[in-house]
Design a protein around this motif. Structure first.
Motif, mmCIF file in Angstrom:
data_model
loop_
_atom_site.group_PDB
_atom_site.id
_atom_site.type_symbol
_atom_site.label_atom_id
_atom_site.label_comp_id
_atom_site.label_asym_id
_atom_site.label_seq_id
_atom_site.Cartn_x
_atom_site.Cartn_y
_atom_site.Cartn_z
ATOM 1 N N ARG A 88 0.819 -1.215 0.000
ATOM 2 C CA ARG A 88 0.000 0.000 0.000
ATOM 3 C C ARG A 88 0.852 1.264 0.000
ATOM 4 N N VAL A 89 0.338 2.267 -0.682
ATOM 5 C CA VAL A 89 0.947 3.598 -0.681
ATOM 6 C C VAL A 89 -0.104 4.574 -0.167
ATOM 7 N N TYR A 90 0.183 5.239 0.957
ATOM 8 C CA TYR A 90 -0.763 6.178 1.556
ATOM 9 C C TYR A 90 -0.389 7.597 1.148
ATOM 10 N N VAL A 91 -1.308 8.232 0.468
ATOM 11 C CA VAL A 91 -1.083 9.577 -0.058
ATOM 12 C C VAL A 91 -2.018 10.546 0.670
ATOM 13 N N ASP A 92 -1.434 11.548 1.319
ATOM 14 C CA ASP A 92 -2.202 12.555 2.035
ATOM 15 C C ASP A 92 -2.305 13.821 1.192
ATOM 16 N N PHE A 93 -3.226 14.703 1.562
ATOM 17 C CA PHE A 93 -3.418 15.913 0.772
ATOM 18 C C PHE A 93 -4.032 17.023 1.608
ATOM 19 N N GLY A 107 -7.021 15.319 3.902
ATOM 20 C CA GLY A 107 -7.382 13.917 3.997
ATOM 21 C C GLY A 107 -6.251 12.981 3.643
ATOM 22 N N THR A 108 -6.602 11.718 3.490
ATOM 23 C CA THR A 108 -5.636 10.672 3.176
ATOM 24 C C THR A 108 -6.283 9.670 2.239
ATOM 25 N N SER A 109 -5.458 8.826 1.640
ATOM 26 C CA SER A 109 -5.967 7.838 0.690
ATOM 27 C C SER A 109 -5.018 6.653 0.633
ATOM 28 N N MET A 137 4.084 13.985 8.484
ATOM 29 C CA MET A 137 2.994 14.793 7.925
ATOM 30 C C MET A 137 1.717 13.976 7.729
ATOM 31 N N MET A 138 1.607 12.859 8.432
ATOM 32 C CA MET A 138 0.421 12.020 8.318
ATOM 33 C C MET A 138 -0.822 12.804 8.751
ATOM 34 N N THR A 139 -1.797 12.889 7.861
ATOM 35 C CA THR A 139 -3.006 13.680 8.123
ATOM 36 C C THR A 139 -3.951 12.978 9.082
ATOM 37 N N ALA A 140 -4.129 11.685 8.899
ATOM 38 C CA ALA A 140 -5.067 10.909 9.718
ATOM 39 C C ALA A 140 -4.560 9.479 9.808
ATOM 40 N N SER A 141 -5.101 8.751 10.766
ATOM 41 C CA SER A 141 -4.700 7.360 10.942
ATOM 42 C C SER A 141 -4.948 6.564 9.664
ATOM 43 N N HIS A 142 -4.053 5.642 9.366
ATOM 44 C CA HIS A 142 -4.211 4.807 8.183
ATOM 45 C C HIS A 142 -4.919 3.492 8.507
ATOM 46 N N LYS A 143 -5.406 3.398 9.715
ATOM 47 C CA LYS A 143 -6.199 2.230 10.073
ATOM 48 C C LYS A 143 -7.516 2.271 9.302
ATOM 49 N N LYS A 144 -7.890 1.154 8.717
ATOM 50 C CA LYS A 144 -9.091 1.103 7.881
ATOM 51 C C LYS A 144 -10.314 1.520 8.684
ATOM 52 N N ARG A 197 -17.371 15.445 6.462
ATOM 53 C CA ARG A 197 -16.431 14.317 6.397
ATOM 54 C C ARG A 197 -17.031 13.231 5.512
ATOM 55 N N PHE A 198 -16.200 12.634 4.681
ATOM 56 C CA PHE A 198 -16.662 11.467 3.940
ATOM 57 C C PHE A 198 -15.511 10.489 3.768
ATOM 58 N N VAL A 199 -15.849 9.217 3.796
ATOM 59 C CA VAL A 199 -14.885 8.132 3.626
ATOM 60 C C VAL A 199 -15.428 7.217 2.527
#
Length: 259
Positions: A88-93, A107-109, A137-144, A197-199
């Motif tokens: 996985r590659v986590y991309v924040d913005f 957010g994050t993706s 610079m992690m925007t939010a937890s990457h936990k699903k 907020r949306f996921v």
């Protein structure tokens, strides 16, 4: 290159009725910026296709700020990679006004590399040397994010996939799922609330002429789950949305003065 930024000019279609940037627009400009960033690193779709690989996005989370965004405003979208695992590659913005740097959304993706031949996920080892990771610079937890399973079914609609829903790969565009999900939200609710907020979880591809069934389930007063299924019963996408009541509306005269 540690980060990538690009400036966009807001169009009339990017705004909601309350002069906020729409979730559809946030997703559009984020994905465009990600594609441009990967292009700078020679990891764009047209680079990977030579190696029979492709990018797929499986998850995205965005937090929307109560900030006015008008037609003609310039916004800056900045993207960066905050974590890479074996698959996985986590991309924040972040999205902000160009002139003031006032935050509009963040957010994050989660992205994966997939083999174009086998349709299976591939290791990220081949791209790790080309990408700078910024864990600080992690925007939010990457936990699903796990969506609530309870709630009351409010509405169900059927949408037949048409050409406008498709992207260049021939399947339903990621952003189209947001549009399909919004078809289930009552008009009266849309005029009095905004998304904060949306996921999104993208699970299975869909194609032209498929009949998609979208079910809206209310979890609590301002929290909803939109479940979009294909004809064969497979879940194409799930969207978790949190809303807040509109406390005020920008006067149209103010908008005219800004122009």
């Amino acid at each position: 290159m540690n980060q990538y930024s690009h400036t966009f000019t807001v169009t009339c279609q990017d705004m909601n009725k309350d002069y906020r940037l729409s979730p559809h627009a946030v997703l559009l400009y984020f994905q465009e910026s990600f594609a441009r960033y990967m292009g700078c690193l020679h990891l764009a779709a047209f680079d990977l296709v030579k190696e029979h690989r492709m990018w797929i996005i499986t998850e995205m989370e965005a937090m929307m700020m109560p900030v006015d965004t008008f037609w003609g405003d310039d916004i800056v979208v900045t993207v960066w990679v905050s974590e890479i695992t074996s698959l996985r590659v986590y991309v924040d913005f972040r999205v902000a006004h160009a002139d003031t740097d006032v935050l509009i959304a963040k957010g994050t993706s989660c992205w994966n590399l997939m083999s174009a031949n086998t349709r299976k996920l591939e290791s990220t080892d081949c791209i790790v040397p080309k990408i700078t990771v910024l864990p600080e610079m992690m925007t939010a937890s990457h936990k699903k994010v796990r969506f609530p399973k309870d709630g009351t079914v409010l509405k169900q609609v059927t949408h037949k996939v048409n050409q406008l829903d498709l992207d260049f790969n021939g399947h339903v565009n990621n952003r189209s799922y947001v549009s399909i999900a919004m078809l289930t939200v009552p008009d009266a609710f849309l005029t009095t609330h905004r998304t904060n907020r949306f996921v999104i979880h993208w699970l299975h591809e869909s194609y032209l002429d498929e009949n998609m069934t979208c079910t809206l389930r209310q979890v609590d007063e301002n929290t909803y789950v939109h479940l979009i299924k294909r004809e064969d019963g497979e879940t194409a996408a799930e969207i978790f949305s949190v809303w807040e009541p509109l406390t005020s509306t920008v006067d149209v005269a103010e908008v005219a003065m800004r122009r």
